[in-house]
Design a protein around this motif. Sequence first.
Motif, mmCIF file in Angstrom:
data_model
loop_
_atom_site.group_PDB
_atom_site.id
_atom_site.type_symbol
_atom_site.label_atom_id
_atom_site.label_comp_id
_atom_site.label_asym_id
_atom_site.label_seq_id
_atom_site.Cartn_x
_atom_site.Cartn_y
_atom_site.Cartn_z
ATOM 1 N N VAL A 183 0.718 -1.277 -0.044
ATOM 2 C CA VAL A 183 0.134 0.007 0.032
ATOM 3 C C VAL A 183 1.032 1.258 -0.051
ATOM 4 O O VAL A 183 1.910 1.226 0.626
ATOM 5 N N ASP A 184 0.814 2.139 -0.837
ATOM 6 C CA ASP A 184 1.528 3.335 -0.856
ATOM 7 C C ASP A 184 0.923 4.224 0.299
ATOM 8 O O ASP A 184 -0.404 4.658 0.446
ATOM 9 N N ALA A 185 1.981 4.830 1.052
ATOM 10 C CA ALA A 185 1.620 5.595 2.180
ATOM 11 C C ALA A 185 2.837 6.759 2.378
ATOM 12 O O ALA A 185 3.569 6.617 1.817
ATOM 13 N N HIS A 186 2.391 7.835 3.001
ATOM 14 C CA HIS A 186 3.346 8.714 3.379
ATOM 15 C C HIS A 186 3.296 9.422 4.681
ATOM 16 O O HIS A 186 2.303 9.204 5.095
ATOM 17 N N CYS A 187 4.262 9.783 5.135
ATOM 18 C CA CYS A 187 4.281 10.704 6.302
ATOM 19 C C CYS A 187 5.198 12.000 6.585
ATOM 20 O O CYS A 187 6.138 11.889 5.556
ATOM 21 N N GLY A 188 4.721 12.685 7.245
ATOM 22 C CA GLY A 188 5.979 13.841 7.358
ATOM 23 C C GLY A 188 7.094 13.522 8.178
ATOM 24 O O GLY A 188 7.112 13.999 9.300
ATOM 25 N N CYS A 189 7.942 13.132 7.350
ATOM 26 C CA CYS A 189 9.089 12.640 7.844
ATOM 27 C C CYS A 189 10.236 13.822 7.902
ATOM 28 O O CYS A 189 10.177 14.653 6.623
ATOM 29 N N ASP A 190 10.934 14.101 8.805
ATOM 30 C CA ASP A 190 11.842 15.343 8.757
ATOM 31 C C ASP A 190 13.295 14.976 8.168
ATOM 32 O O ASP A 190 14.035 15.527 7.651
ATOM 33 N N LYS A 191 13.442 13.552 7.950
ATOM 34 C CA LYS A 191 14.741 13.073 7.347
ATOM 35 C C LYS A 191 14.616 12.672 6.075
ATOM 36 O O LYS A 191 15.661 12.921 5.153
ATOM 37 N N CYS A 192 13.613 12.128 5.525
ATOM 38 C CA CYS A 192 13.447 11.714 4.259
ATOM 39 C C CYS A 192 12.049 12.216 3.545
ATOM 40 O O CYS A 192 11.421 12.873 4.235
ATOM 41 N N SER A 193 11.611 11.626 2.253
ATOM 42 C CA SER A 193 11.011 12.137 1.801
ATOM 43 C C SER A 193 9.373 11.505 2.408
ATOM 44 O O SER A 193 8.264 11.975 2.317
ATOM 45 N N GLY A 194 9.439 10.300 3.151
ATOM 46 C CA GLY A 194 8.457 9.862 3.796
ATOM 47 C C GLY A 194 7.395 9.261 2.719
ATOM 48 O O GLY A 194 6.511 8.765 3.198
ATOM 49 N N GLN A 195 7.945 9.095 1.489
ATOM 50 C CA GLN A 195 7.108 8.278 0.602
ATOM 51 C C GLN A 195 7.503 6.821 0.654
ATOM 52 O O GLN A 195 8.523 6.473 0.166
ATOM 53 N N VAL A 196 6.599 6.091 0.977
ATOM 54 C CA VAL A 196 6.851 4.693 1.088
ATOM 55 C C VAL A 196 5.880 3.704 0.687
ATOM 56 O O VAL A 196 4.603 4.189 0.327
ATOM 57 N N THR A 197 6.079 2.195 0.822
ATOM 58 C CA THR A 197 5.121 1.315 0.528
ATOM 59 C C THR A 197 5.196 0.424 1.795
ATOM 60 O O THR A 197 6.071 0.072 2.425
ATOM 61 N N LEU A 198 3.601 0.444 2.415
ATOM 62 C CA LEU A 198 3.673 -0.270 3.383
ATOM 63 C C LEU A 198 3.205 -1.703 3.029
ATOM 64 O O LEU A 198 2.448 -1.832 2.037
ATOM 65 N N TRP A 199 3.733 -2.960 3.909
ATOM 66 C CA TRP A 199 2.984 -4.174 3.275
ATOM 67 C C TRP A 199 2.278 -4.612 4.409
ATOM 68 O O TRP A 199 2.824 -5.039 5.696
ATOM 69 N N MET A 200 0.829 -4.645 4.169
ATOM 70 C CA MET A 200 0.184 -4.821 5.236
ATOM 71 C C MET A 200 -0.450 -6.116 5.097
ATOM 72 O O MET A 200 -0.784 -6.927 3.846
ATOM 73 N N ARG A 240 5.553 -4.507 7.326
ATOM 74 C CA ARG A 240 6.825 -4.053 6.646
ATOM 75 C C ARG A 240 7.115 -2.614 5.978
ATOM 76 O O ARG A 240 5.900 -2.533 5.433
ATOM 77 N N VAL A 241 7.898 -1.865 6.131
ATOM 78 C CA VAL A 241 7.889 -0.830 5.489
ATOM 79 C C VAL A 241 9.232 -0.645 4.447
ATOM 80 O O VAL A 241 10.215 -1.039 4.846
ATOM 81 N N THR A 242 8.921 -0.393 3.061
ATOM 82 C CA THR A 242 10.136 -0.382 2.332
ATOM 83 C C THR A 242 9.893 0.979 1.481
ATOM 84 O O THR A 242 9.069 1.463 1.523
ATOM 85 N N ALA A 243 10.821 1.334 0.650
ATOM 86 C CA ALA A 243 10.855 2.481 -0.246
ATOM 87 C C ALA A 243 9.919 1.842 -1.547
ATOM 88 O O ALA A 243 9.800 0.842 -1.713
#
Lengths: 449, 360
Positions: free
Chosen positions: B236-253, B260-263
């Motif tokens: 599942v595509d998801a994002h968060c307001g991360c201050d280190k990276c873009s926060g654009q991830v794929t969640l494996w649910m 699991r969280v991957t790029a």
Amino acid sequence: MGVKLLLDKAHVEGIRYYDVYRREGGYRSVEKALKMSPADIVEEVKKSGLRGRGGAGFPAGMKWSFIAKPEGVPRHLVCNADESEPGTFKDRYLMEFLPHLLIEGLIVASFALGSNATYIYIRGEYAWIPDILEQAINEAKANGWLGKNIQGSGFDCEIYVQRGAGAYICGEETALIESLEGKRGNPRIKPPFPAVKGVWDRPTVVNNVETLAAVVPVINMGGEAYSKIGVGKSTGTKLISACGNINKPGVYEIDMTISVEEFVYSDEYCGGIPNGKRLKACIPGGSSVPILPANLLFKTAKGEQRMMNYESLSDGGFATGSMMGSGGFIVLDEDQCVVKHTLTLARFYRHESCGQCSPCREGTGWMEKILKNIETGKGKMTDIDLLWDIQRKIEGNTICPLGDAAAWPVAAAIRHFRDEFEWHVNNPELCLTQNFGLAHYADAREVVA
Amino acid sequence: MAEEQKLFKVTIDNITVEVEPGTTILNAARKIGGDVAPPAMCYYSKLKGSGGKCRTCLVEVAAGSTADPRPMPKLVASCRTTVMDGMIVKNITSERVIDARAGVVEFLLLNHPLDCPICDQAGECHLQDLSYEHGKAGTRYEFSRRTFEKHDLGPYIQLHMTRCILCYRCVFTADQLTNKRVHGVLDRGDHAEIATYIEKALDNDFIGNVIDVCPVGALTDKTFRFKNRVWFTKPVDAHCGCDKCSGQVTLWMRGDEVFRVTARKDEWGEVEEWICNTCRFERKKVSDWTIEGPTEVSRHSVISQGHYVGITKPAETIDKVMGRKPQLLMDIHTVSGVNDPNVDLSEIEGPAHSDDFKKQ
């Protein structure tokens, strides 16, 4: 007695030291070269037809003319003294006994290529030679042949000796460059070639010790005169390091006009096979070139006499010929086992593979294991075909020529000595105590007589 | 005004494509897509200097360029060879390439443990795909496979050196993402191994990305280890307001559990944007994320099984290249009349009999 250009003064007492070397006519080529233009020197080397002595035999003048000359970027000359090929020890002899000859060649070549910092990358196992070279460099420097403004010509040059850590792969020019830069000695993927991006991404020429030493006679006598020595495209003289089952192992300088038969049997060179044994096979150019059985060594497939030069040794391609390579002449007599010999080489290449690309990393180990089985009487008939298939899949599919170098000896051994491999498989117990012998590969001399 | 850049025409497997000068053969082939694109185990477009090592992307250059139409004598690594105008490349249309590639796959699998049933990478493993598409059914290797001493890379990353194919991707990642050189290759030849020098933990905010670049299961996520098979989890595509990276991830649910969280990865399995360790290892609650929707999954992937929506169909090029449909091992209808596609079973009265098919 053939012409000697490199080793003519090798037996003069104290030739290792500057005073004697200079007295015997040393550094004349530098004097001559500094009065020429760099382009003229390159032209002269081109005219001489001097071919790289490291193994591939690429014309040195051509290599020099390929070097890129971008504005404001320093260029480098690197001397490849990482002589690690089993059976080859000619560079060691040159550096140990005639260090000033190499230094002289390096100065001329550095001037021709515009290299102000020149490196000698020397194999780690030659632990005592860097001291000899450094002493020679210091002597040359003290006499104004190195350093700033050499002999008032305005050309600056420094030579640095860099020791390797004992890896065969660092004899490959791009791996050598990586190692020289202080990195892991992995070959680079070409292009870009070192002539464009070499040491620290600067244009670089990497030449073998013997090639650079041969620049000295080329300049001294002129390219035209040098090209008249030898035969066809094999010009000049070549150092051959002969070893194995011969009476007189050692380094010989040949002018490429003698036959292989003369080289093996004449007293001037190898002096024949000891203990009255007969010749079985020979590797004419260092461990990585194809092995030749006696009948193909002295005569080509066309029935012509095989000569000690680039063209004649490679006559017939890999099917019935071999290569001049780096000049490591390894002779096997009738008591030697080709399977065991091939296993030894396969073990060497497995050990020396850098592990960067998959065919070489995995294939060399696999070949060694299969050869070990055959050698110890555990082999199967299908293993021989499997070996052939493995070497075929390694050759040409790797980043650097080490894959080819690992594949060729195995290929040639199976091509020419298949019956010996089959005998090993069929006689698993006998092969542990006894050798196959000569079989139908009789010594060509006996057959003729 | 800048001069308009001339595009190079390059023909790969009979399909011509125009690309910018300096493009590699592999990238030109990827532009066409489908089977024409050579497989790549070590090349990674986001990593400078990668490629050229695995030799799976070898192709035959039948003509160098319009100016110099000589063929190249050896097969070349398409990931590191740039195209020339008028170059003709043969990939799946060349017997030599198919043969050499099968050889490379065999070499890669030689010392691979084939422990797919217990490997976390199974299902998204490039080596699995590669051996399925280009390999042979059996192995001719009869010796024990090599093993290694275990190295501990810290609390998040698990290294299984036996599975490694030495693609050097993680080495490049660690070199290019981190300031200090922390991670490299020790030893050489077939005993070369990936390690940190003297058992140091990999400690960097972005080092988790080495897990994503690894084409096999050599580097896996310790927080996901043995938790689930990847094909049971839904990306599942998801994002968060991360201050280190873009926060654009794929969640494996699975259900509402984040395993699991991957790029996010593109169609070639390459990471689109590096993500930080906090996003990857720490944010394992749905409430940490804003969910965008299901990730597009390539149809060939096992992850697409189970009536998953948003499946993309890969480009099919076999027709165009070979002038035929993909070859079946055996067309069952040539030896058996049963289930002849020309016979509509619903039109037959009663149970179907072989005579019903023979009538046709």
